[in-house]
Design an enzyme around this catalytic site. Structure first.
Site, PDB file in Angstrom:
ATOM      1  N   LYS A   1       0.873  -1.184   0.000  1.00 11.16           N
ATOM      2  CA  LYS A   1       0.000   0.000   0.000  1.00 11.16           C
ATOM      3  C   LYS A   1       0.899   1.219   0.000  1.00 11.16           C
ATOM      4  O   LYS A   1       1.966   1.213   0.606  1.00 11.16           O
ATOM      5  CB  LYS A   1      -0.861   0.031   1.267  1.00 11.16           C
ATOM      6  CG  LYS A   1      -1.915  -1.033   1.314  1.00 11.16           C
ATOM      7  CD  LYS A   1      -3.259  -0.429   1.723  1.00 11.16           C
ATOM      8  CE  LYS A   1      -4.332  -1.481   1.823  1.00 11.16           C
ATOM      9  NZ  LYS A   1      -4.385  -2.095   3.147  1.00 11.16           N
TER      10      LYS A   1
ATOM     11  N   HIS B   1       0.393   7.090   2.593  1.00 12.42           N
ATOM     12  CA  HIS B   1      -0.381   8.323   2.390  1.00 12.42           C
ATOM     13  C   HIS B   1      -0.395   9.146   3.667  1.00 12.42           C
ATOM     14  O   HIS B   1       0.167   8.726   4.682  1.00 12.42           O
ATOM     15  CB  HIS B   1      -1.786   8.010   1.900  1.00 12.42           C
ATOM     16  CG  HIS B   1      -2.613   7.225   2.854  1.00 12.42           C
ATOM     17  ND1 HIS B   1      -3.183   7.780   3.967  1.00 12.42           N
ATOM     18  CD2 HIS B   1      -2.948   5.913   2.866  1.00 12.42           C
ATOM     19  CE1 HIS B   1      -3.834   6.851   4.625  1.00 12.42           C
ATOM     20  NE2 HIS B   1      -3.706   5.708   3.985  1.00 12.42           N
TER      21      HIS B   1
ATOM     22  N   HIS C   1      -0.687   8.167   7.352  1.00 10.17           N
ATOM     23  CA  HIS C   1       0.398   7.577   8.140  1.00 10.17           C
ATOM     24  C   HIS C   1       1.399   8.617   8.662  1.00 10.17           C
ATOM     25  O   HIS C   1       2.389   8.266   9.277  1.00 10.17           O
ATOM     26  CB  HIS C   1       1.148   6.528   7.316  1.00 10.17           C
ATOM     27  CG  HIS C   1       0.491   5.182   7.363  1.00 10.17           C
ATOM     28  ND1 HIS C   1      -0.216   4.667   6.311  1.00 10.17           N
ATOM     29  CD2 HIS C   1       0.416   4.255   8.345  1.00 10.17           C
ATOM     30  CE1 HIS C   1      -0.696   3.478   6.647  1.00 10.17           C
ATOM     31  NE2 HIS C   1      -0.330   3.213   7.874  1.00 10.17           N
TER      32      HIS C   1
HETATM   33  N1  ARG Z   1      -0.701  -1.669  10.120  1.00  9.62           N
HETATM   34  C1  ARG Z   1      -1.732  -1.135  10.940  1.00  9.62           C
HETATM   35  C2  ARG Z   1      -2.500  -0.061  10.183  1.00  9.62           C
HETATM   36  O1  ARG Z   1      -1.958   0.555   9.278  1.00  9.62           O
HETATM   37  C3  ARG Z   1      -1.217  -0.510  12.210  1.00  9.62           C
HETATM   38  C4  ARG Z   1      -0.487  -1.430  13.133  1.00  9.62           C
HETATM   39  C5  ARG Z   1      -0.303  -0.849  14.481  1.00  9.62           C
HETATM   40  N2  ARG Z   1       0.462  -1.656  15.373  1.00  9.62           N
HETATM   41  C6  ARG Z   1       0.039  -2.742  15.983  1.00  9.62           C
HETATM   42  N3  ARG Z   1       0.871  -3.403  16.751  1.00  9.62           N
HETATM   43  N4  ARG Z   1      -1.185  -3.188  15.850  1.00  9.62           N
HETATM   44  O2  ARG Z   1      -3.643   0.187  10.521  1.00  9.62           O
END
Ligand code: ARG
Length: 571
Positions: free
Chosen positions: A131, A134, A137
C-alpha cells in the site's frame, strides 16, 4: 537544578519551619506550583488550597505563614492573594544562572537520566505492505519518531518498531494477479503503485469471474505453507514496498530498530493460544475461539477463526509477549489512530486477564485524523494524498519562497528540503494528538504565526546575530542588562523547557514541546525588536545579550530536534 525546583525547595523549607512535623516535600510542591496567567501575578504561584487538607489550615492562612518564612536569594518577594502565594523571582542573578546552565550543556538542556535502566518500545508508522504511504500515516510516523527522541533524551533505552502489516489474504490475491497480468519489470518500475494497480484489477476481474477468489485464497494458503514460489514473490513485494517507503523515511529522517511485523509472529502464536486455553479464557462461539469481554463492556475478541486462522489481535498478543521477553520493556507504546481504540483496549485487557501485570506498561497513544483542505482521505475515491507527493510539493513551495526572500543563499536545495518538510511535520505536531488536523498549505508554510518556518527563521536569526557579534573573548558578561520584561520572558521560557520535556513525555504529547519552542521564538523576537543586541560602548552588556541569543538558538534547535524538525543556520 531547575529554577522551579529551587523555588519548590524554598517553599518546602518554609512549610517545615511554619508547621512542626510537616511532611510536605519539595517534590510535592514542585507538582503543585503553577504558572500564573499574568506576569503581574508573579513567576510562579502556589495554590495553597491543595495543602489545606494535609496542614489542616485555611488556604489564606497557609499562604500568609509561608510568605513570612520563605527566604532565598532567588526570590525577590512574595504576595498573598486569596489562597495563592505568588512568587516573584529576583531578576539579577537569575539571568546568569539560567543562561550559563543552558550553555553548559549544548544540545542537552532539558535532557535527564530519568529513564536510566528502563526500556520503552515504540510501535509507530507500522505501514502495510503493497500500500502506498499516504498522509494518514504521517501522524503515527512523526508522533512516534518524536516520542522516541524525547524518551532517548530522558535517558531511556528505546526500541522503535515498524510493526509491518504483512499478513492477510490480500497478499494471495496480489500474487494471483501478478501471475496473471503482471511482470517483473512492471513491479520493478512501478513500485508499490504497480502492486496497488494489480490488486484493483484483481477485484474488477473477480466481479466477472468469482473463481478468481478461490485462486487468490489458494495462493494465500501457499504463503501460509511456506511454498517456495509464493514466498519468493511475497518477500520481493515486501522489499519493493520498503524500498519505496524508505525514500519518505529518508526525507523525514525517521529510523527504526526493528521491522518485525505481523508475519514475524506466524510461529509465535501457538503458546499464547495454549495459555489462553489453559487459563480458561477461550470460549467457543459459532466454531470460532473468542475471549469474552462482556464484563468489561467490550465485544468478544476473536482469537481464532473457525478454520483455525489467526487474526490481527492474535498477532498483537504474540508481539506483546515477544517484546516483553526480548526487550523487557517498562513501557510499550502503540502510536495508532483512535479508530483502533477498541482493539487496544481488548488487547491490554486480555493480557491483564492472563495475569501478566506488565500490561500496565502498555499504552495506546492515539491520535485524530488528517484531512486535506477539508477533505478526508479515502483510498477508493482517488482523493488520497501520498506523503511523498505532499512532501515534494512542500519542498517546491519552500524553494519558491526562498528564491524570493534570499536568492543568494548557497545551499538552497537543502534549506528548501529542511523548511518544506519541517513545515509539514510542525503542522502535524502542533496540536494535541487527539485533535483532527486539517492541512492547509498557506498556513503550514507561512513565515508568521505558529509555524515551522517561523521557528526555523528565528533560529536562523539567532545564528546570524552570533555571526555578527564582535570578538568577546575575555569579556565578562554583565547579566544585569537582562532584567527587563522582554528578557525576563525569554529567560523564564528557557528555564521552564526541561519541565515541558518531562511533561511531554509523561503525557506522550510532542505538541507541548512544539508550543514551548514557538513561545520561546516569539519571546526572543519581541526582545530582538525592542533591544539592541550589539552596543560597541558596552561590551559586557553585549556579551550578556549575545549569550542569551546563543542560549535561545541552542534551545530552539533542541526543541525542533525533539519534534523531528531540522534547524538550518541560514534561510
Ligand atoms: N498496520 C496497521 C494499520 O496501518 C497498524 C499497526 C499498528 N500496530 C500494531 N501493533 N497493531 O492500521
Amino acid at each position: 537544578m531547575d529554577m522551579k525546583m529551587r523555588i519548590a525547595q524554598r517553599l518546602a523549607e518554609a512549610a517545615q519551619n511554619s508547621y512542626e512535623g510537616c511532611a510536605v516535600t519539595g517534590d510535592d510542591l514542585y507538582a503543585m506550583l503553577e504558572i500564573p496567567p499574568e506576569k503581574k501575578m508573579g513567576d510562579y504561584a502556589l495554590p495553597c488550597f491543595r495543602l489545606a487538607k494535609t496542614l489542616r489550615k485555611a488556604p489564606p492562612m497557609i499562604a500568609a505563614a509561608l510568605a513570612e518564612k520563605v527566604a532565598g536569594s532567588e526570590i525577590e518577594r512574595v504576595e498573598v492573594v486569596g489562597g495563592y502565594l505568588n512568587v516573584f523571582l529576583a531578576r539579577s542573578g537569575m539571568a546568569k544562572d539560567i543562561v550559563e546552565a543552558v550553555l553548559a550543556k549544548p544540545g542537552r538542556w532539558g535532557s535527564s537520566n530519568e529513564g536510566e535502566g528502563k526500556t520503552v518500545c515504540l510501535d509507530y508508522s507500522s505501514i502495510n505492505i503493497a500500500k502506498r504511504f499516504h498522509i494518514g500515516h504521517l501522524s503515527t510516523t512523526m508522533i512516534g519518531h518524536s516520542l522516541k527522541r524525547i524518551y532517548d533524551f530522558s535517558g531511556y533505552t528505546t526500541v522503535g518498531i515498524n510493526h509491518l502489516g504483512d499478513w492477510g489474504t490480500q497478499f494471495g490475491k496480489m500474487i494471483c494477479a501478478y501471475k496473471k497480468w503482471g511482470s517483473r519489470e512492471m513491479v520493478e518500475q512501478g513500485g508499490v503503485q504497480a502492486m496497488v494497480d494489480l490488486y484493483v484489477r484483481f477485484h474488477a476481474e473477480a466481479e466477472k469471474d468469482p473463481s478468481l477468489e478461490d485462486e487468490g485464497r489458494a495462493w494465500f494458503k501457499k504463503i501460509e505453507d511456506g511454498d517456495e514460489e509464493a514466498m519468493a514473490i511475497f518477500t520481493w513485494f515486501k522489499e519493493v514496498t520498503l524500498k519505496d517507503t524508505q525514500r519518505v523515511y529518508d526525507l523525514l529522517g525517521v529510523t527504526f530498530d526493528s521491522y518485525n511485523g505481523e508475519a514475524f509472529y506466524n510461529d509465535k502464536m501457538g503458546p499464547i493460544v495454549d495459555e489462553l486455553r489453559e487459563k480458561g479464557l477461550l470460549v467457543e462461539s459459532q466454531g470460532a475461539q473468542v475471549v469474552n469481554l462482556d464484563e468489561y463492556n467490550m465485544p468478544p475478541a476473536l482469537v481464532l477463526r473457525s478454520d483455525g486462522a489467526t487474526l490481527y489481535i492474535t498477532r498483537d498478543l504474540a508481539a506483546a509477549f515477544y517484546r516483553m521477553k526480548e526487550y523487557k520493556f517498562d513501557k510499550c507504546l502503540y502510536v495508532v489512530a483512535y479508530q483502533q481504540n477498541l482493539h487496544f483496549k481488548q488487547l491490554f485487557k486480555i493480557i491483564e486477564l492472563m495475569g501478566h501485570d506488565w500490561y500496565k506498561g502498555m499504552e495506546h497513544v492515539s491520535f485524530g485524523m488528517v484531512s486535506f483542505g477539508g477533505q478526508a482521505l479515502a483510498t477508493r475515491k482517488g482523493t488520497v494524498v501520498y506523503l511523498e507527493d505532499l512532501l515534494g510539493k512542500a519542498i517546491d513551495k519552500a524553494r519558491e519562497i526562498i528564491e524570493q526572500k534570499s536568492p543568494n543563499l548557497p545551499n538552497k536545495d537543502e534549506v528548501a528540503r529542511q523548511v518544506g518538510v519541517g513545515a509539514v511535520v510542525y503542522f502535524d505536531l502542533h496540536n494535541e494528538r487527539i485533535k483532527d488536523i486539517d492541512f492547509q498549505w498557506d498556513r503550514a508554510l507561512s513565515f508568521e504565526g505558529e509555524t515551522g518556518p517561523y521557528v526555523q527563521y528565528t533560529h536562523a536569526r539567532c545564528c546570524s546575530v552570533l555571526r555578527k557579534a564582535p570578538d568577546l573573548t575575555g569579556v565578562t558578561p554583565n547579566y544585569d542588562v537582562l532584567c527587563d520584561d522582554e528578557a525576563n520572558d525569554v529567560l523564564m521560557l528557557l528555564s521552564r523547557f526541561p519541565e515541558t520535556v518531562r511533561k511531554a513525555m509523561e503525557l506522550n504529547e510532542p505538541y507541548l514541546i512544539t508550543r514551548h519552542t514557538t513561545s520561546l521564538a516569539q519571546a526572543y523576537n519581541k526582545y530582538y525588536f525592542e533591544h539592541r543586541i550589539m552596543d560597541e560602548s558596552d561590551l559586557a552588556g553585549t556579551a550578556a545579550r549575545v549569550a542569551l541569543t546563543d542560549a535561545v538558538r541552542d534551545v530552539i534547535k533542541t526543541g525542533l530536534w525533539l519534534i523531528g524538525v531540522e534547524a538550518p543556520e541560514r534561510m
